[in-house]
Scaffold this active site. Structure first.
Site, PDB file in Angstrom:
ATOM      1  N   LYS A   9     161.248  90.455  46.681  1.00 36.40           N
ATOM      2  CA  LYS A   9     160.975  89.706  45.455  1.00 36.40           C
ATOM      3  C   LYS A   9     159.639  88.959  45.543  1.00 36.40           C
ATOM      4  O   LYS A   9     159.095  88.793  46.636  1.00 36.40           O
ATOM      5  CB  LYS A   9     162.118  88.720  45.203  1.00 36.40           C
ATOM      6  CG  LYS A   9     163.463  89.400  44.896  1.00 36.40           C
ATOM      7  CD  LYS A   9     164.531  88.373  44.555  1.00 36.40           C
ATOM      8  CE  LYS A   9     165.837  89.040  44.165  1.00 36.40           C
ATOM      9  NZ  LYS A   9     166.847  88.053  43.707  1.00 36.40           N
ATOM     10  N   TYR A  49     168.805  93.754  35.513  1.00 33.23           N
ATOM     11  CA  TYR A  49     169.709  92.599  35.549  1.00 33.23           C
ATOM     12  C   TYR A  49     170.527  92.502  34.259  1.00 33.23           C
ATOM     13  O   TYR A  49     170.794  91.395  33.765  1.00 33.23           O
ATOM     14  CB  TYR A  49     168.914  91.312  35.786  1.00 33.23           C
ATOM     15  CG  TYR A  49     168.432  91.140  37.221  1.00 33.23           C
ATOM     16  CD1 TYR A  49     169.277  91.367  38.308  1.00 33.23           C
ATOM     17  CD2 TYR A  49     167.129  90.718  37.495  1.00 33.23           C
ATOM     18  CE1 TYR A  49     168.839  91.189  39.620  1.00 33.23           C
ATOM     19  CE2 TYR A  49     166.684  90.547  38.812  1.00 33.23           C
ATOM     20  CZ  TYR A  49     167.557  90.777  39.859  1.00 33.23           C
ATOM     21  OH  TYR A  49     167.132  90.603  41.160  1.00 33.23           O
ATOM     22  N   PHE A  57     170.509  80.950  33.116  1.00 30.71           N
ATOM     23  CA  PHE A  57     169.373  80.967  34.041  1.00 30.71           C
ATOM     24  C   PHE A  57     168.498  82.211  33.905  1.00 30.71           C
ATOM     25  O   PHE A  57     167.475  82.325  34.584  1.00 30.71           O
ATOM     26  CB  PHE A  57     169.851  80.838  35.488  1.00 30.71           C
ATOM     27  CG  PHE A  57     170.768  81.958  35.951  1.00 30.71           C
ATOM     28  CD1 PHE A  57     170.258  83.192  36.344  1.00 30.71           C
ATOM     29  CD2 PHE A  57     172.145  81.773  35.975  1.00 30.71           C
ATOM     30  CE1 PHE A  57     171.090  84.211  36.762  1.00 30.71           C
ATOM     31  CE2 PHE A  57     172.995  82.794  36.403  1.00 30.71           C
ATOM     32  CZ  PHE A  57     172.466  84.022  36.791  1.00 30.71           C
ATOM     33  N   ARG A  85     173.442  95.227  52.439  1.00 29.23           N
ATOM     34  CA  ARG A  85     174.020  94.013  51.823  1.00 29.23           C
ATOM     35  C   ARG A  85     174.414  93.019  52.908  1.00 29.23           C
ATOM     36  O   ARG A  85     174.270  91.813  52.751  1.00 29.23           O
ATOM     37  CB  ARG A  85     175.246  94.360  50.970  1.00 29.23           C
ATOM     38  CG  ARG A  85     174.928  95.012  49.631  1.00 29.23           C
ATOM     39  CD  ARG A  85     174.273  94.090  48.621  1.00 29.23           C
ATOM     40  NE  ARG A  85     175.172  93.147  48.001  1.00 29.23           N
ATOM     41  CZ  ARG A  85     174.877  92.466  46.897  1.00 29.23           C
ATOM     42  NH1 ARG A  85     173.698  92.633  46.283  1.00 29.23           N
ATOM     43  NH2 ARG A  85     175.723  91.613  46.407  1.00 29.23           N
ATOM     44  N   THR A  91     174.404  85.722  47.871  1.00 30.02           N
ATOM     45  CA  THR A  91     173.392  85.504  46.831  1.00 30.02           C
ATOM     46  C   THR A  91     172.700  84.153  46.973  1.00 30.02           C
ATOM     47  O   THR A  91     171.469  84.077  46.912  1.00 30.02           O
ATOM     48  CB  THR A  91     174.061  85.617  45.435  1.00 30.02           C
ATOM     49  OG1 THR A  91     174.707  86.890  45.343  1.00 30.02           O
ATOM     50  CG2 THR A  91     173.036  85.470  44.332  1.00 30.02           C
ATOM     51  N   ARG A 102     168.630  86.231  53.692  1.00 27.60           N
ATOM     52  CA  ARG A 102     168.685  85.064  52.800  1.00 27.60           C
ATOM     53  C   ARG A 102     169.065  83.798  53.564  1.00 27.60           C
ATOM     54  O   ARG A 102     168.539  82.708  53.299  1.00 27.60           O
ATOM     55  CB  ARG A 102     169.678  85.331  51.659  1.00 27.60           C
ATOM     56  CG  ARG A 102     169.152  86.362  50.649  1.00 27.60           C
ATOM     57  CD  ARG A 102     170.251  86.795  49.704  1.00 27.60           C
ATOM     58  NE  ARG A 102     169.743  87.613  48.605  1.00 27.60           N
ATOM     59  CZ  ARG A 102     170.514  88.243  47.742  1.00 27.60           C
ATOM     60  NH1 ARG A 102     171.830  88.172  47.844  1.00 27.60           N
ATOM     61  NH2 ARG A 102     169.993  88.968  46.764  1.00 27.60           N
ATOM     62  N   ASN A 112     165.770  84.130  46.435  1.00 29.01           N
ATOM     63  CA  ASN A 112     166.516  84.558  47.627  1.00 29.01           C
ATOM     64  C   ASN A 112     165.913  85.792  48.308  1.00 29.01           C
ATOM     65  O   ASN A 112     166.610  86.600  48.888  1.00 29.01           O
ATOM     66  CB  ASN A 112     167.998  84.743  47.285  1.00 29.01           C
ATOM     67  CG  ASN A 112     168.191  85.697  46.124  1.00 29.01           C
ATOM     68  OD1 ASN A 112     167.246  86.332  45.674  1.00 29.01           O
ATOM     69  ND2 ASN A 112     169.422  85.819  45.649  1.00 29.01           N
ATOM     70  N   HIS A 115     166.238  91.709  46.739  1.00 27.31           N
ATOM     71  CA  HIS A 115     167.350  92.343  46.028  1.00 27.31           C
ATOM     72  C   HIS A 115     167.832  93.512  46.872  1.00 27.31           C
ATOM     73  O   HIS A 115     167.021  94.185  47.505  1.00 27.31           O
ATOM     74  CB  HIS A 115     166.894  92.882  44.661  1.00 27.31           C
ATOM     75  CG  HIS A 115     167.861  93.878  44.090  1.00 27.31           C
ATOM     76  ND1 HIS A 115     168.990  93.497  43.388  1.00 27.31           N
ATOM     77  CD2 HIS A 115     167.903  95.239  44.161  1.00 27.31           C
ATOM     78  CE1 HIS A 115     169.675  94.576  43.043  1.00 27.31           C
ATOM     79  NE2 HIS A 115     169.043  95.654  43.500  1.00 27.31           N
ATOM     80  N   GLU A 126     169.460 102.678  40.618  1.00 20.96           N
ATOM     81  CA  GLU A 126     168.311 101.793  40.869  1.00 20.96           C
ATOM     82  C   GLU A 126     167.145 102.546  41.509  1.00 20.96           C
ATOM     83  O   GLU A 126     165.977 102.271  41.201  1.00 20.96           O
ATOM     84  CB  GLU A 126     168.756 100.603  41.739  1.00 20.96           C
ATOM     85  CG  GLU A 126     169.702  99.680  40.980  1.00 20.96           C
ATOM     86  CD  GLU A 126     170.224  98.512  41.816  1.00 20.96           C
ATOM     87  OE1 GLU A 126     169.911  98.435  43.024  1.00 20.96           O
ATOM     88  OE2 GLU A 126     170.948  97.672  41.243  1.00 20.96           O
TER      89      GLU A 126
HETATM   90  N1  UDP Z   1     170.823  84.439  40.291  1.00 25.54           N
HETATM   91  C1  UDP Z   1     170.540  83.119  40.002  1.00 25.54           C
HETATM   92  N2  UDP Z   1     171.588  82.255  39.775  1.00 25.54           N
HETATM   93  C2  UDP Z   1     172.887  82.653  39.825  1.00 25.54           C
HETATM   94  C3  UDP Z   1     173.170  84.001  40.129  1.00 25.54           C
HETATM   95  C4  UDP Z   1     172.120  84.875  40.350  1.00 25.54           C
HETATM   96  O1  UDP Z   1     169.373  82.739  39.935  1.00 25.54           O
HETATM   97  O2  UDP Z   1     173.796  81.829  39.620  1.00 25.54           O
HETATM   98  C5  UDP Z   1     169.702  85.383  40.543  1.00 25.54           C
HETATM   99  C6  UDP Z   1     169.449  85.580  42.035  1.00 25.54           C
HETATM  100  O3  UDP Z   1     168.052  85.751  42.223  1.00 25.54           O
HETATM  101  C7  UDP Z   1     170.204  86.872  42.304  1.00 25.54           C
HETATM  102  C8  UDP Z   1     169.966  87.645  41.017  1.00 25.54           C
HETATM  103  O4  UDP Z   1     170.035  86.656  40.005  1.00 25.54           O
HETATM  104  O5  UDP Z   1     169.710  87.556  43.458  1.00 25.54           O
HETATM  105  C9  UDP Z   1     170.981  88.733  40.753  1.00 25.54           C
HETATM  106  O6  UDP Z   1     172.268  88.190  40.780  1.00 25.54           O
HETATM  107  P1  UDP Z   1     173.492  88.972  41.423  1.00 25.54           P
HETATM  108  O7  UDP Z   1     174.733  88.249  41.012  1.00 25.54           O
HETATM  109  O8  UDP Z   1     173.389  90.419  41.112  1.00 25.54           O
HETATM  110  O9  UDP Z   1     173.294  88.682  43.005  1.00 25.54           O
HETATM  111  P2  UDP Z   1     172.742  89.616  44.179  1.00 25.54           P
HETATM  112  O10 UDP Z   1     173.287  90.999  43.964  1.00 25.54           O
HETATM  113  O11 UDP Z   1     171.241  89.578  44.142  1.00 25.54           O
HETATM  114  O12 UDP Z   1     173.280  88.981  45.444  1.00 25.54           O
HETATM  115 MG    MG Z   2     173.248  92.161  42.269  1.00 20.38          MG
END
Ligand code: UDP
Ligand code: MG
Length: 153
Positions: A9, A49, A57, A85, A91, A102, A112, A115, A126
């Site tokens: 990112k 997304y 947010f 993962r 997250t 992270r 974080n 992705h 993707e």
């Molecule tokens: N995100 C955020 N606030 C939240 C949840 C997600 O800013 O409460 C952002 C964060 O950068 C995250 C991205 O949105 O990596 C995608 O969210 P997802 O739930 O898919 O989490 P990930 O798969 O990245 O762990």
């Molecule tokens: Mg995700």
């Protein structure tokens, strides 16, 4: 072998963490099938997304992901989606376990660092979203024969 999609990112670029993050994937012995720098725009981010567009947010996430170019990677290995993962961590960086990317490199839920695809099905979608077919390379990594047992390959 399974493939997964990673995005370093904008925060990873700003904080000079590109080398550290890629080194973790290299040490884990994931094959780099594709890698490039690109500037994300609102169109691709709304698609990527889609599960978050209605969240309050989301505008912050959009701005954050468009701040500067990102580096996208396609990594390959056995169970690559689950493995990556695991290396990525939860997250919210504050809750991500120490030892994860992270958990080690951030304090933010939004910023974080990377992705990573969350399922093999989404990984396929993707990879197609971010790479043209000719940008994914099928070369053989000879050491895979030593890194895995025959029944894992
Ligand atoms: N995100 C955020 N606030 C939240 C949840 C997600 O800013 O409460 C952002 C964060 O950068 C995250 C991205 O949105 O990596 C995608 O969210 P997802 O739930 O898919 O989490 P990930 O798969 O990245 O762990
Ligand atoms: Mg995700």
């Amino acid at each position: 072998m399974e493939r997964t999609l990673i995005i370093l990112k904008p925060s990873a670029i700003q904080r000079f963490l590109v080398g550290d993050v890629i080194t973790r994937f290299q040490h884990k012995a994931l094959r780099i099938a594709g890698i490039k720098m690109m500037q994300l725009d609102e169109t691709i981010l709304r698609e990527h997304y889609a599960h978050l567009v209605d969240r309050p947010f989301f505008p912050f996430l959009l701005n954050s992901m468009m701040l500067n170019p990102v580096i996208v990677m396609c990594l390959e290995g056995k169970d690559a989606v689950e493995v990556v993962r695991g290396l990525t961590g939860a997250t919210n960086s504050r809750k991500a376990a120490p030892g994860t990317i992270r958990g080690d490199f951030g304090m933010s839920g939004q910023e974080n660092i990377i992705h990573a695809s969350d399922s093999p099905e989404n990984a396929e979608i993707e990879i197609k979203r971010f790479f043209k077919p000719e940008e994914i390379f099928d070369y053989e990594l000879r050491i895979f024969k030593s890194l895995y047992s025959p029944d894992e390959l």
